[in-house]
Every structure is written in C-alpha cells, then in structure tokens.
Design a protein around this motif. Structure first.
Motif, PDB file in Angstrom:
ATOM      1  N   LEU A  29      36.954   9.292  15.350  1.00  0.00           N
ATOM      2  CA  LEU A  29      36.663   7.877  15.119  1.00  0.00           C
ATOM      3  C   LEU A  29      35.802   7.676  13.881  1.00  0.00           C
ATOM      4  O   LEU A  29      35.967   6.705  13.147  1.00  0.00           O
ATOM      5  N   LYS A  30      34.890   8.611  13.627  1.00  0.00           N
ATOM      6  CA  LYS A  30      34.066   8.531  12.416  1.00  0.00           C
ATOM      7  C   LYS A  30      34.947   8.694  11.179  1.00  0.00           C
ATOM      8  O   LYS A  30      34.797   7.954  10.202  1.00  0.00           O
ATOM      9  N   LEU A  31      35.856   9.658  11.218  1.00  0.00           N
ATOM     10  CA  LEU A  31      36.772   9.868  10.092  1.00  0.00           C
ATOM     11  C   LEU A  31      37.657   8.645   9.861  1.00  0.00           C
ATOM     12  O   LEU A  31      37.993   8.318   8.724  1.00  0.00           O
ATOM     13  N   ALA A  32      38.022   7.976  10.935  1.00  0.00           N
ATOM     14  CA  ALA A  32      38.921   6.818  10.832  1.00  0.00           C
ATOM     15  C   ALA A  32      38.252   5.607  10.191  1.00  0.00           C
ATOM     16  O   ALA A  32      38.932   4.635   9.869  1.00  0.00           O
ATOM     17  N   GLN A  33      36.961   5.653   9.963  1.00  0.00           N
ATOM     18  CA  GLN A  33      36.275   4.516   9.352  1.00  0.00           C
ATOM     19  C   GLN A  33      36.681   4.318   7.893  1.00  0.00           C
ATOM     20  O   GLN A  33      36.540   3.219   7.373  1.00  0.00           O
ATOM     21  N   GLY A  44      42.484  10.037  11.621  1.00  0.00           N
ATOM     22  CA  GLY A  44      41.252   9.998  12.412  1.00  0.00           C
ATOM     23  C   GLY A  44      41.505   9.560  13.841  1.00  0.00           C
ATOM     24  O   GLY A  44      41.021  10.189  14.792  1.00  0.00           O
ATOM     25  N   VAL A  45      42.276   8.499  14.000  1.00  0.00           N
ATOM     26  CA  VAL A  45      42.607   8.018  15.348  1.00  0.00           C
ATOM     27  C   VAL A  45      43.470   9.053  16.068  1.00  0.00           C
ATOM     28  O   VAL A  45      43.300   9.291  17.270  1.00  0.00           O
ATOM     29  N   GLY A  46      44.382   9.684  15.332  1.00  0.00           N
ATOM     30  CA  GLY A  46      45.204  10.745  15.934  1.00  0.00           C
ATOM     31  C   GLY A  46      44.356  11.889  16.462  1.00  0.00           C
ATOM     32  O   GLY A  46      44.580  12.377  17.576  1.00  0.00           O
TER      33      GLY A  46
END
Length: 107
Positions: free
Chosen positions: A22-26, A34-36
């Motif tokens: 989730l942090k990467l998906a920001q 990120g969500v994956g």
C-alpha cells in the motif's frame, strides 16, 4: 506443533508485506503493482494464519500474527521510509515483541 509455528511466522511476515504494498501504491505509476503486492500478501497471510490455527489456539495465533505484523511494519517504516524511531516508539514495539515472546513460551 512445530509446523504450525512456522506457518504462523510466515503469516506474520506476509502481514508485513501488505502495508508495504500500500505504501508503494501511493506513487501513481506504482498503483497496480503496489496494490497487487498488498492483495497477494493479504491472501498468503490469511492462508498461513488459517493453517496455523488448526493447531495453535485462535487467540494466541491472532495476537502473535498481529504482533509480528505490527513490529515488522514498524521496522520497515523506520529502516526504509524514514519513520520516526523515538525512544517511546521503540519501547512500544519492544512491549509488543515481549508480549509475542511470552505467548510463544506459554504455549
């Protein structure tokens, strides 16, 4: 009984992975990966928790699982993302780790 604790440890490690995803998906260009990562880690964490709970009592398994996830996410946040590591925050994580260790020793 030994395999159940390995499963629980793996569940805790995957529990650390989904907040990282989730942090990467920001970042907009990493939203999908990120969500994956978050979804895959959630699924793996749930599967290993399920396997561990076949032997380890639910309350113990859940507390250890969340403890590993919380302490691990804290450590990743400090080491990789520059989150604050004040003495009081470190003491709080130390208490979580002590609680997890106590639950393991009491089993």
């Amino acid at each position: 009984m030994g395999n159940a604790w390995v499963f629980l440890f793996l569940a805790g490690l995957f529990e650390i992975g989904w907040p990282i995803g989730l942090k990467l998906a920001q970042a907009p260009w990493r939203l999908g990966p990120g969500v994956g990562l978050a979804v895959c880690c959630m699924a793996a964490s749930g599967l290993f928790l399920y396997l561990a709970q076949r032997v380890i009592p639910m309350g113990t398994a859940y507390a250890v699982w969340t403890g590993i996830g919380a302490a691990g996410a804290f450590a990743v946040g400090v080491l990789a993302y520059g989150d604050a590591a004040s003495l009081s925050r470190l003491a709080g994580v130390g208490l979580i780790v002590a609680g997890v260790a106590t639950l393991k020793l009491a089993s």
